[in-house]
Design a protein around this motif. Structure first.
Motif, PDB file in Angstrom:
ATOM      1  N   ALA A  76       0.831  -1.201   0.000  1.00  0.00           N
ATOM      2  CA  ALA A  76       0.000   0.000   0.000  1.00  0.00           C
ATOM      3  C   ALA A  76       0.869   1.256   0.000  1.00  0.00           C
ATOM      4  O   ALA A  76       2.013   1.248   0.449  1.00  0.00           O
ATOM      5  N   LYS A  77       0.323   2.358  -0.496  1.00  0.00           N
ATOM      6  CA  LYS A  77       1.084   3.608  -0.539  1.00  0.00           C
ATOM      7  C   LYS A  77       1.443   4.089   0.856  1.00  0.00           C
ATOM      8  O   LYS A  77       2.499   4.688   1.049  1.00  0.00           O
ATOM      9  N   CYS A  78       0.577   3.850   1.826  1.00  0.00           N
ATOM     10  CA  CYS A  78       0.856   4.271   3.192  1.00  0.00           C
ATOM     11  C   CYS A  78       1.933   3.417   3.844  1.00  0.00           C
ATOM     12  O   CYS A  78       2.344   3.692   4.976  1.00  0.00           O
ATOM     13  N   LYS A  79       2.406   2.371   3.148  1.00  0.00           N
ATOM     14  CA  LYS A  79       3.456   1.509   3.684  1.00  0.00           C
ATOM     15  C   LYS A  79       4.699   1.524   2.812  1.00  0.00           C
ATOM     16  O   LYS A  79       5.535   0.620   2.881  1.00  0.00           O
ATOM     17  N   GLY A  80       4.820   2.535   1.949  1.00  0.00           N
ATOM     18  CA  GLY A  80       6.016   2.685   1.142  1.00  0.00           C
ATOM     19  C   GLY A  80       5.961   2.044  -0.220  1.00  0.00           C
ATOM     20  O   GLY A  80       6.966   2.055  -0.937  1.00  0.00           O
ATOM     21  N   ILE A 106      -5.725 -10.262   3.398  1.00  0.00           N
ATOM     22  CA  ILE A 106      -4.622 -11.053   2.837  1.00  0.00           C
ATOM     23  C   ILE A 106      -3.312 -10.298   2.955  1.00  0.00           C
ATOM     24  O   ILE A 106      -2.276 -10.853   3.343  1.00  0.00           O
ATOM     25  N   GLN A 107      -3.332  -8.994   2.636  1.00  0.00           N
ATOM     26  CA  GLN A 107      -2.101  -8.209   2.715  1.00  0.00           C
ATOM     27  C   GLN A 107      -1.639  -8.054   4.160  1.00  0.00           C
ATOM     28  O   GLN A 107      -0.436  -8.044   4.438  1.00  0.00           O
ATOM     29  N   ALA A 108      -2.583  -7.903   5.098  1.00  0.00           N
ATOM     30  CA  ALA A 108      -2.203  -7.762   6.510  1.00  0.00           C
ATOM     31  C   ALA A 108      -1.568  -9.038   7.044  1.00  0.00           C
ATOM     32  O   ALA A 108      -0.676  -8.986   7.906  1.00  0.00           O
ATOM     33  N   SER A 109      -2.010 -10.193   6.548  1.00  0.00           N
ATOM     34  CA  SER A 109      -1.431 -11.463   7.013  1.00  0.00           C
ATOM     35  C   SER A 109      -0.012 -11.660   6.511  1.00  0.00           C
ATOM     36  O   SER A 109       0.738 -12.446   7.086  1.00  0.00           O
ATOM     37  N   LYS A 110       0.380 -10.940   5.460  1.00  0.00           N
ATOM     38  CA  LYS A 110       1.737 -11.055   4.925  1.00  0.00           C
ATOM     39  C   LYS A 110       2.717 -10.154   5.648  1.00  0.00           C
ATOM     40  O   LYS A 110       3.927 -10.346   5.529  1.00  0.00           O
ATOM     41  N   ASN A 111       2.229  -9.142   6.325  1.00  0.00           N
ATOM     42  CA  ASN A 111       3.121  -8.198   6.999  1.00  0.00           C
ATOM     43  C   ASN A 111       3.851  -8.878   8.129  1.00  0.00           C
ATOM     44  O   ASN A 111       3.285  -9.688   8.866  1.00  0.00           O
ATOM     45  N   GLN A 112       5.131  -8.512   8.302  1.00  0.00           N
ATOM     46  CA  GLN A 112       5.926  -9.079   9.382  1.00  0.00           C
ATOM     47  C   GLN A 112       5.591  -8.392  10.693  1.00  0.00           C
ATOM     48  O   GLN A 112       5.365  -7.189  10.733  1.00  0.00           O
ATOM     49  N   PRO A 113       5.554  -9.135  11.796  1.00  0.00           N
ATOM     50  CA  PRO A 113       5.255  -8.513  13.086  1.00  0.00           C
ATOM     51  C   PRO A 113       6.393  -7.635  13.556  1.00  0.00           C
ATOM     52  O   PRO A 113       7.524  -7.741  13.105  1.00  0.00           O
ATOM     53  N   ASN A 114       6.067  -6.743  14.489  1.00  0.00           N
ATOM     54  CA  ASN A 114       7.050  -5.856  15.116  1.00  0.00           C
ATOM     55  C   ASN A 114       7.737  -4.929  14.123  1.00  0.00           C
ATOM     56  O   ASN A 114       8.900  -4.558  14.290  1.00  0.00           O
ATOM     57  N   THR A 115       7.064  -4.593  13.029  1.00  0.00           N
ATOM     58  CA  THR A 115       7.620  -3.633  12.097  1.00  0.00           C
ATOM     59  C   THR A 115       7.233  -2.224  12.510  1.00  0.00           C
ATOM     60  O   THR A 115       6.217  -2.001  13.150  1.00  0.00           O
ATOM     61  N   VAL A 116       8.089  -1.278  12.109  1.00  0.00           N
ATOM     62  CA  VAL A 116       7.858   0.106  12.480  1.00  0.00           C
ATOM     63  C   VAL A 116       6.715   0.671  11.647  1.00  0.00           C
ATOM     64  O   VAL A 116       6.669   0.511  10.426  1.00  0.00           O
ATOM     65  N   ASP A 117       5.768   1.331  12.312  1.00  0.00           N
ATOM     66  CA  ASP A 117       4.624   1.924  11.636  1.00  0.00           C
ATOM     67  C   ASP A 117       5.001   3.341  11.198  1.00  0.00           C
ATOM     68  O   ASP A 117       5.071   4.261  12.001  1.00  0.00           O
ATOM     69  N   ASN A 118       5.281   3.511   9.896  1.00  0.00           N
ATOM     70  CA  ASN A 118       5.601   4.819   9.349  1.00  0.00           C
ATOM     71  C   ASN A 118       4.568   5.271   8.337  1.00  0.00           C
ATOM     72  O   ASN A 118       4.885   5.944   7.363  1.00  0.00           O
ATOM     73  N   SER A 119       3.305   4.853   8.554  1.00  0.00           N
ATOM     74  CA  SER A 119       2.238   5.199   7.618  1.00  0.00           C
ATOM     75  C   SER A 119       1.982   6.700   7.583  1.00  0.00           C
ATOM     76  O   SER A 119       1.636   7.254   6.533  1.00  0.00           O
TER      77      SER A 119
END
Length: 349
Positions: A29-33, A185-198
C-alpha cells in the motif's frame, strides 16, 4: 509479469529492462512505502472469497460439491483460508453453532473458545441458555469457561432471531467485500514488530509537487568541507572531525587500502584486539579511578542552538573518588568546532 514489464519497460528498451524494485514492494500500500499496485493472485482470491460468502449466505444454491469434478468448487476452496480469518457466527437460536469448533465470540483477534472442559465438548451454544428462556445461564457460563471466554460470552446480546447467521468481522455492516478481503490477505503477509511509518508516507503522497520531474540537481560534495564527495567513508573515517573523534576513542587508525566503510571497519577488527575496542553498555561511560597521589579532571560540554548558548562543567576527584572541586557555567554565544574552522580556513583564498 505483464504488469511488471508495463511499469519498467520503456519505449527505447526492446527486450531487456531493469526492475529497480521487487514486485512485492510495488504491491504494498502507498501508506506503507509501496505503489499500491494490486497483487493479482491475492485479488483473485478475494474475488473467490466473495463467491464463497454467497454460498454461506445462501446455502440453497445449486453447486456440484465434488472437489474432484467441479472446477467452481476447487476455485472456491482457494478462499477457504481467507474466510476463516474473518468470518464469525451471530448467535440466534444457538442450535447450529458448535461451542468449541465455531468462531462465535465477539473478538476480532481470536473468536474461538479456549476453555478446556469436557462438559462443552461437541455441545451447541443452545446448551448455555436457561431452560425455557432465551438468556444466558450466568452461573453455568462462569463455572464452565475461563475468565476471558466467560466475559466475551456474557457480552453477546441475545436477539429474537430464530436462526444463527454468519457475519464478516472486518466490515461494519457484517457483509463480506472484496476490498476488505484483499486487505486481510495483505495484513497477514506483513511481518510482526515492524515500524509503523504510515503517517510519513501519507504526508509524502499528499505533497503538492509536479507529477513528473525531468532532472534533479544533486550536489555530491560534503556540505561541511566542500572538498570531497559525501560518502560513508568520508563522513565516518576520513573527515577531520571523525579523525578527532577516533583519537579520543579506543579506535586506532589503521593502515591499508580501503574504499568503503565496511572494508575500513573490517580492517579495524583485524588489526585490533577485542580488548582494544571497548564499547560501554547502554552507551554510558563509567568513571575509573586514577593512580594514587593524583587527581582526575572530567570535563563535559553541551551546545544549544536556541538561544545560542553553551554550557560546560568540570569535576575534579582524587584516586579514591572523593570530590575535590567542581564547577559549571552557562554562557551566551555561538561555538564553532575546530574541524569546521579548519575547513573554512582551507577554503578561504
Amino acid at each position: 509479469m505483464a504488469m511488471s514489464k508495463f511499469w519498467w519497460k520503456s519505449d527505447s528498451s526492446k527486450d531487456k529492462s531493469i526492475h529497480w524494485m521487487c514486485w512485492s514492494r510495488l504491491t504494498a500500500a502507498k501508506c506503507k512505502g509501496g505503489m499500491g499496485f494490486k497483487n493479482l493472485r491475492d485479488f483473485n482470491t478475494a474475488l473467490l472469497g466473495n463467491q464463497a460468502w454467497r454460498l454461506i449466505s445462501f446455502p440453497d444454491k445449486l453447486l456440484n460439491w465434488d472437489p474432484t469434478l467441479s472446477y467452481i468448487w476447487r476455485s472456491v476452496m482457494e478462499a477457504q483460508a481467507l474466510l476463516v480469518q474473518g468470518i464469525s457466527c451471530c448467535i440466534g437460536n444457538g442450535q447450529t453453532v458448535d461451542i468449541t469448533n465455531s468462531p462465535w465470540l465477539p473478538s476480532i483477534e481470536d473468536p474461538f473458545v479456549h476453555s478446556d472442559n469436557k462438559a462443552i465438548s461437541n455441545q451447541k451454544v443452545i446448551s448455555l441458555f436457561k431452560i425455557d428462556e432465551k438468556a444466558w445461564d450466568i452461573e453455568l457460563v462462569l463455572d464452565v469457561f475461563e475468565e476471558r471466554d466467560a466475559e466475551l460470552i456474557l457480552s453477546i446480546p441475545l436477539t429474537e432471531n430464530d436462526k444463527d447467521t454468519w457475519y464478516w468481522r472486518h466490515e461494519k455492516m457484517g457483509h463480506y467485500s472484496v476490498k476488505s478481503g484483499y486487505n486481510v490477505i495483505q495484513a497477514s503477509k506483513n511481518q510482526p514488530n515492524t515500524v509503523d511509518n504510515s503517517r510519513f508516507w501519507r504526508k509524502l503522497w499528499n505533497l503538492k509537487i509536479p507529477n513528473k520531474a525531468r532532472r534533479i540537481q544533486v550536489n555530491a560534495q560534503c556540505p561541511v568541507c566542500n572538498l570531497c564527495d559525501e560518502s560513508a567513508i568520508h563522513s565516518l573515517v576520513t573527515f577531520s572531525f571523525a579523525v578527532e573523534c577516533h583519537q579520543f576513542s579506543s579506535v586506532k587508525q589503521v593502515a591499508g587500502d580501503y574504499h568503503i566503510f565496511t572494508e575500513w571497519l573490517q580492517m579495524v577488527f583485524e588489526q585490533s584486539n577485542n580488548r582494544d575496542i571497548c564499547i560501554q553498555e547502554d552507551g554510558l561511560e563509567q568513571w575509573c579511578p586514577t593512580s594514587s597521589n593524583s587527581v582526575k579532571v572530567n570535563v563535559d560540554a553541551a551546545l544549544f542552538t536556541d538561544p545560542n548558548r553553551y554550557n560546560y562543567a568540570i569535576v575534579v576527584r582524587d584516586h579514591l573518588g572523593h570530590l575535590v572541586q567542581a564547577m559549571s557555567k552557562c554562557s551566551l554565544g555561538k561555538v564553532v568546532s575546530r574541524a569546521i574552522r579548519e575547513c573554512r580556513h582551507q577554503r578561504s583564498p
